[in-house]
Design an enzyme around this catalytic site. Structure first.
Site, PDB file in Angstrom:
ATOM      1  N   THR A 176       0.868  -1.173   0.000  1.00  0.00           N
ATOM      2  CA  THR A 176       0.000   0.000   0.000  1.00  0.00           C
ATOM      3  C   THR A 176       0.908   1.226   0.000  1.00  0.00           C
ATOM      4  O   THR A 176       2.078   1.105   0.316  1.00  0.00           O
ATOM      5  CB  THR A 176      -0.886   0.015   1.278  1.00  0.00           C
ATOM      6  OG1 THR A 176      -1.908  -0.968   1.151  1.00  0.00           O
ATOM      7  CG2 THR A 176      -1.564   1.339   1.540  1.00  0.00           C
ATOM      8  N   VAL A 205     -12.975  -5.274  -0.396  1.00  0.00           N
ATOM      9  CA  VAL A 205     -12.516  -3.922  -0.090  1.00  0.00           C
ATOM     10  C   VAL A 205     -11.723  -3.974   1.209  1.00  0.00           C
ATOM     11  O   VAL A 205     -12.174  -4.572   2.195  1.00  0.00           O
ATOM     12  CB  VAL A 205     -13.710  -2.954   0.041  1.00  0.00           C
ATOM     13  CG1 VAL A 205     -13.233  -1.567   0.465  1.00  0.00           C
ATOM     14  CG2 VAL A 205     -14.471  -2.871  -1.273  1.00  0.00           C
TER      15      VAL A 205
HETATM   16  N1  ASP Z   1      -4.056  -2.585   3.676  1.00  0.00           N
HETATM   17  C1  ASP Z   1      -4.085  -3.101   2.327  1.00  0.00           C
HETATM   18  C2  ASP Z   1      -5.383  -3.844   2.134  1.00  0.00           C
HETATM   19  O1  ASP Z   1      -5.740  -4.641   2.963  1.00  0.00           O
HETATM   20  C3  ASP Z   1      -2.946  -4.008   1.994  1.00  0.00           C
HETATM   21  C4  ASP Z   1      -1.605  -3.626   2.554  1.00  0.00           C
HETATM   22  O2  ASP Z   1      -1.399  -2.539   3.023  1.00  0.00           O
HETATM   23  O3  ASP Z   1      -0.698  -4.433   2.491  1.00  0.00           O
HETATM   24  O4  ASP Z   1      -5.996  -3.666   1.123  1.00  0.00           O
END
Ligand code: ASP
Length: 325
Positions: A176, A205
């Site tokens: 992210t 989501v």
């Molecule tokens: N938080 C993000 C999601 O769950 C993934 C991540 O940050 O690794 O979509």
């Protein structure tokens, strides 16, 4: 004059140090530094924290090194479903999009939702259409696809077939980007953008577009952007939880953010990380994985970037209001 501060992350889905060449690590760190310079340029000329986090995230969305925008993760159908959000800590305004597939810079669409839609969250094709009507850049869905994400999807499908998901690397799983900032007027803002996780179910989501979970900002308290398995960030309302610990328990930013990321979430055995900044310009970047792409510019203008344990000092940027600035 109030201090300004900026921190970013490029996800805690970081590869093991030896899995990339030094040139590739350098390229990723260079993009982190570019993101920080873009955000800082806004703050240094008296711009808003909101503008700073947006431009910082745009630079990372345009980079192939992070899981957002160009280079985003693929879902189980080898499609992109992009999530993003932005929040203005001065007035609790917020905007987000989820499961979008054609918006080049999802964070810009989140900002447009906040300012022009009357809604907080728009979904799927409606989000794409809203972005197009708002005059944002629209791209073909395969614009976001890189070879690295195709390989990660193939690896995750293989792990699913053989029941070895636990053995998947953090990099194969997720990532992210996000930014948090404090501006000269004392306002805080946060923004987050993601492709979610590789091989995610269609329509899933995550936390990144959920205000209070993956993104949160409240003036005088803190701004937070998270990274890690979003389901847990949603259940723990991570951004709001960190802010609440500071606001109601009087904890410092460092204590509150480490407690939530390193203690509360660590117990589930999931990768998690965040960047946060408080109303005094303190910055915190806790994570519980091997690494997290991250960087910050502190009140004194010192720009640092990092992927694993080692933190690289890059340069000192102009500090608004400082003698000679
Ligand atoms: N938080 C993000 C999601 O769950 C993934 C991540 O940050 O690794 O979509």
């Amino acid at each position: 004059m109030n201090p300004v501060a900026l921190a970013i992350h490029g996800g805690c889905g970081v590869m093991a140090k030896l899995d990339l060449s030094e040139e590739e690590w350098q390229a990723a760190r260079a993009d982190l530094a570019s993101s920080l310079r873009a955000g800082w340029a806004v703050l240094a000329k008296g711009g808003t924290a909101l503008d700073a986090v947006e431009v910082a995230v745009v630079v990372m969305e345009d980079s192939p090194h992070f899981n957002a925008g160009y280079g985003a993760a693929l879902n189980e159908n080898a499609e992109h479903e992009l999530d993003a959000s932005i929040m203005d800590g001065s007035n609790f305004d917020a905007g987000a999009i989820c499961a979008a597939s054609r918006i080049r810079n999802p964070v810009k669409a989140a900002r447009a939702v906040m300012e022009r839609s009357g809604a907080v969250l728009l979904t799927g094709p409606a989000a794409d259409r809203f972005a197009e009507r708002s005059g944002l850049d629209i791209v073909a869905a395969d614009y976001f696809t890189t070879e690295r994400r195709q390989k990660a999807l193939a690896a995750m499908k293989a792990h699913a077939r053989t029941g070895t998901y636990a053995a998947a690397s953090e990099a194969e799983k997720h990532g992210t980007v996000g930014a948090v900032a404090l501006d000269r007027a004392g306002h805080l803002a946060a923004a987050t953008s993601t492709g979610g996780y590789n091989n995610k179910p269609q329509g899933r989501v995550g936390d990144s577009p959920i205000i209070g979970a993956g993104t949160y900002a409240r003036d005088g308290v803190c701004a937070v952007s998270g990274t890690g398995q979003g389901e847990f960030f949603i259940r723990h309302v991570v951004g709001h939880e960190i802010a609440s610990r500071i606001a109601y328990l009087g904890e410092t930013l460092e204590t509150a953010s480490h407690k939530v990321i390193r203690d509360d979430l660590k117990s589930y055995g999931i990768g998690a990380g965040a960047v946060a900044v408080d109303g005094s310009g303190n910055v915190s970047a806790p994570y519980n994985t091997d690494g997290m792409f991250r960087g910050w510019v502190t009140r004194d203008g010192k720009l640092h970037v990092a992927s694993h344990g080692e933190v690289f000092f890059v340069e000192t940027l102009e500090v608004p209001g400082a003698p000679g600035a």
